[in-house]
Design an enzyme around this catalytic site. Structure first.
Site, PDB file in Angstrom:
ATOM      1  N   LYS A   1     -56.491  44.888 -16.482  1.00 53.63           N
ATOM      2  CA  LYS A   1     -56.626  45.642 -17.487  1.00 53.63           C
ATOM      3  C   LYS A   1     -57.845  45.231 -18.365  1.00 53.63           C
ATOM      4  O   LYS A   1     -58.847  45.237 -17.981  1.00 53.63           O
ATOM      5  CB  LYS A   1     -55.610  46.175 -18.364  1.00 53.63           C
ATOM      6  CG  LYS A   1     -54.514  47.047 -17.493  1.00 53.63           C
ATOM      7  CD  LYS A   1     -53.275  47.655 -18.434  1.00 53.63           C
ATOM      8  CE  LYS A   1     -52.325  48.068 -17.635  1.00 53.63           C
ATOM      9  NZ  LYS A   1     -52.424  49.139 -16.960  1.00 53.63           N
TER      10      LYS A   1
ATOM     11  N   TYR B   1     -42.329  47.343 -15.061  1.00 53.31           N
ATOM     12  CA  TYR B   1     -43.240  47.885 -13.774  1.00 53.31           C
ATOM     13  C   TYR B   1     -44.290  46.609 -13.473  1.00 53.31           C
ATOM     14  O   TYR B   1     -44.966  46.228 -14.312  1.00 53.31           O
ATOM     15  CB  TYR B   1     -43.961  49.108 -13.956  1.00 53.31           C
ATOM     16  CG  TYR B   1     -45.054  49.646 -12.943  1.00 53.31           C
ATOM     17  CD1 TYR B   1     -44.556  50.005 -11.798  1.00 53.31           C
ATOM     18  CD2 TYR B   1     -46.159  49.895 -13.332  1.00 53.31           C
ATOM     19  CE1 TYR B   1     -45.612  50.589 -10.761  1.00 53.31           C
ATOM     20  CE2 TYR B   1     -47.176  50.251 -12.292  1.00 53.31           C
ATOM     21  CZ  TYR B   1     -46.826  50.450 -11.257  1.00 53.31           C
ATOM     22  OH  TYR B   1     -47.631  51.003 -10.120  1.00 53.31           O
TER      23      TYR B   1
ATOM     24  N   ASP C   1     -45.852  38.716 -16.173  1.00 51.49           N
ATOM     25  CA  ASP C   1     -46.885  39.792 -15.771  1.00 51.49           C
ATOM     26  C   ASP C   1     -47.685  40.436 -17.235  1.00 51.49           C
ATOM     27  O   ASP C   1     -47.002  40.946 -17.926  1.00 51.49           O
ATOM     28  CB  ASP C   1     -46.234  40.974 -15.222  1.00 51.49           C
ATOM     29  CG  ASP C   1     -47.261  42.078 -14.612  1.00 51.49           C
ATOM     30  OD1 ASP C   1     -48.381  42.158 -15.432  1.00 51.49           O
ATOM     31  OD2 ASP C   1     -46.674  42.895 -14.246  1.00 51.49           O
TER      32      ASP C   1
HETATM   33  N1  PMP Z   1     -48.214  45.150 -14.249  1.00 50.97           N
HETATM   34  C1  PMP Z   1     -48.122  45.924 -15.437  1.00 50.97           C
HETATM   35  C2  PMP Z   1     -47.204  45.317 -16.592  1.00 50.97           C
HETATM   36  C3  PMP Z   1     -48.714  47.002 -15.470  1.00 50.97           C
HETATM   37  O1  PMP Z   1     -48.568  47.731 -16.676  1.00 50.97           O
HETATM   38  C4  PMP Z   1     -49.386  47.449 -14.484  1.00 50.97           C
HETATM   39  C5  PMP Z   1     -50.177  48.885 -14.722  1.00 50.97           C
HETATM   40  N2  PMP Z   1     -49.939  49.638 -15.467  1.00 50.97           N
HETATM   41  C6  PMP Z   1     -49.531  46.913 -13.318  1.00 50.97           C
HETATM   42  C7  PMP Z   1     -49.025  45.588 -13.312  1.00 50.97           C
HETATM   43  C8  PMP Z   1     -50.223  47.310 -12.199  1.00 50.97           C
HETATM   44  O2  PMP Z   1     -51.527  47.325 -12.246  1.00 50.97           O
HETATM   45  P1  PMP Z   1     -52.842  48.208 -11.544  1.00 50.97           P
HETATM   46  O3  PMP Z   1     -52.329  49.699 -12.025  1.00 50.97           O
HETATM   47  O4  PMP Z   1     -54.012  47.762 -11.951  1.00 50.97           O
HETATM   48  O5  PMP Z   1     -52.524  48.106 -10.163  1.00 50.97           O
END
Ligand code: PMP
Length: 426
Positions: free
Chosen positions: A265, A142, A237
């Site tokens: 995060k 994701y 990512d």
């Molecule tokens: N990339 C990864 C690997 C994630 O785990 C997340 C959110 N859990 C995101 C992108 C998206 O981040 P956000 O919820 O701050 O938009």
């Protein structure tokens, strides 16, 4: 009726599903989501005044624990100076310098407001830089709710993208190729036939959105190799893994260097922050230096910057990640031992300060198909049992768990004793 139940009922009248992000609704595990009113250190306190040991940490940012005194002090100081100016501040450069120091593959970095914005902008930049449209992602990874990335794979090694959310045009999704995570041959085959059309590979270097799946040896190295051979931009990512798997992220842990990195995060210390950065030659393609447009009214917001920078300074202390990993490993070993004792088949795995567990007969889980074959119902029962014991795990069998530095050995012991009791009921 509990306070949480009352509040959830009210919330559902005004907020779709009663929540501002779907996984919070407890759909995967049943029951009513807890409403929280306070958090400190390793603990969350709900509206019914119950205390929980927290293994979510606001989904990752709370790596030093909740309400950290240094972060609070930095925020209070900044509030007195103004909460935002929409103009450059010194703290943005301090933050950028710190990120570049901690993550050597990043020469330049731009702040955004969420992980979604970070991956969306990195993909646009990679497409603009290479002049190509296609991107590769992996099933079960994701990357936020970016249109191009909300694409699921069908069967087989490669599926030309079909959107898995209404609202994503098929004509956009068709540029997304979805491959199987940890499938080295699938990657090689795809690049052998169409490598020169692919703008970017985006990957979670440790997958944390199908529970927790570390890369098999050679997987990340293979991605680097095919990207080098075909002029494709490799995007890690590290929204979840950044500053958590190791101080320098999963790229430091596994020794594979991406061209671009998406962050989120931990980088915001609990405030809404994301970032993307990488090689200078690519980053200089971003507006106002280059032609690829990207912007943000609140990007680099001073409150977010002071919280994030303080958090990064705290986790840069020597030994911080050794301690974090030790805690995560103790939990993994303890959970496995408790499950064995109760005769419950369980696979446990992790990387640095993140880990996961799967109700499965398999020794190790390395693929999306294996994740899908796990006993999700059993996870739900375990989750509810742990909640009654005062342990707050992620309310989904497909999420990784996080530890924080605030977690004490007593908290871990309590968690493992609770797990032993709950496993015995399964
Ligand atoms: N990339 C990864 C690997 C994630 O785990 C997340 C959110 N859990 C995101 C992108 C998206 O981040 P956000 O919820 O701050 O938009």
């Amino acid at each position: 009726m509990t306070q949480s139940e009352t509040l959830f009922e009210q919330a559902q009248k005004y907020i779709p599903g009663g929540v501002n992000s779907p996984v919070r609704a407890f759909r995967g595990v049943g029951g009513t989501p807890l409403f929280f009113k306070r958090a400190e250190g390793a603990y969350l306190y709900d509206e019914d005044d119950r205390r929980y040991i927290d293994y979510i940490g606001s989904w990752g940012p709370m790596i030093v624990g909740h309400s950290n005194p240094s972060i609070k002090e930095a925020l209070h100081r900044q509030i007195d100076l103004g909460v935002g100016y929409g103009a450059p501040t010194a703290i943005e450069t301090d933050m950028a310098r710190k990120v570049c120091e901690l993550v050597p593959s990043i020469d330049m970095v731009r702040m955004v407001n969420s992980g979604t914005e970070a991956t969306m902008s990195a993909i646009r930049l990679a497409r603009g830089y290479t002049g190509r449209d296609k991107i590769v992602k992996f099933e079960g990874c994701y990357h936020g709710h970016v249109d191009s990335l909300l694409v699921k794979a069908g069967s087989g090694a490669l599926t030309l993208g079909e959107p898995n959310s209404p609202g994503v045009p098929a004509s956009l999704a068709e540029h997304t190729l979805t491959l199987s995570y940890n499938d080295i041959d699938g990657v090689r085959d795809t690049f052998a036939t169409m490598g020169d059309q692919i703008a970017a590979i985006i990957v979670e270097p440790v997958a944390g959105n199908m529970n927790c799946i570390p890369p098999v040896p050679g997987f990340l190295e293979c991605l680097r190799e095919v990207c080098d051979a075909s002029g494709t931009v490799l995007i890690f990512d590290e929204v979840m893994t950044g500053f958590r798997v190791a101080l320098g992220g999963a790229q430091a842990h596994y020794g594979v260097t991406p061209d671009l990195t998406a962050l989120g995060k931990v980088i915001g210390g609990g405030l809404p922050v994301g970032a993307f950065g990488g090689k200078r030659a690519i980053m200089e393609y971003i507006s106002p230096l280059g032609p690829v447009y990207q912007a943000g009214t609140l990007s680099g917001n001073p409150l977010a910057m002071v919280a994030g920078l303080t958090s990064l300074n705290l986790i840069s202390e020597p030994g911080f990640h050794d301690d974090l990993s030790r805690k995560a490993e103790t939990l993994q070993k303890g959970l496995k031992a408790a499950a064995d004792k109760a005769g419950v088949p369980l696979a446990v795995q992790g990387a640095g300060g993140m880990f996961g567990f799967f109700f499965t007969d398999a020794e190790q889980v390395t693929t999306f198909d294996q994740v899908m074959a796990c006993d999700v119902e059993r996870f739900g029962t375990f989750f509810q049992g742990m909640l009654k014991e005062g342990v707050y795990l992620a309310p989904s069998a497909f999420e990784a768990s996080f530890v924080s530095a605030a977690l004490s050995d007593d908290d871990i012991a309590h968690t493992l004793q609770a797990a032993e009791r709950v496993f015995a009921t399964l």
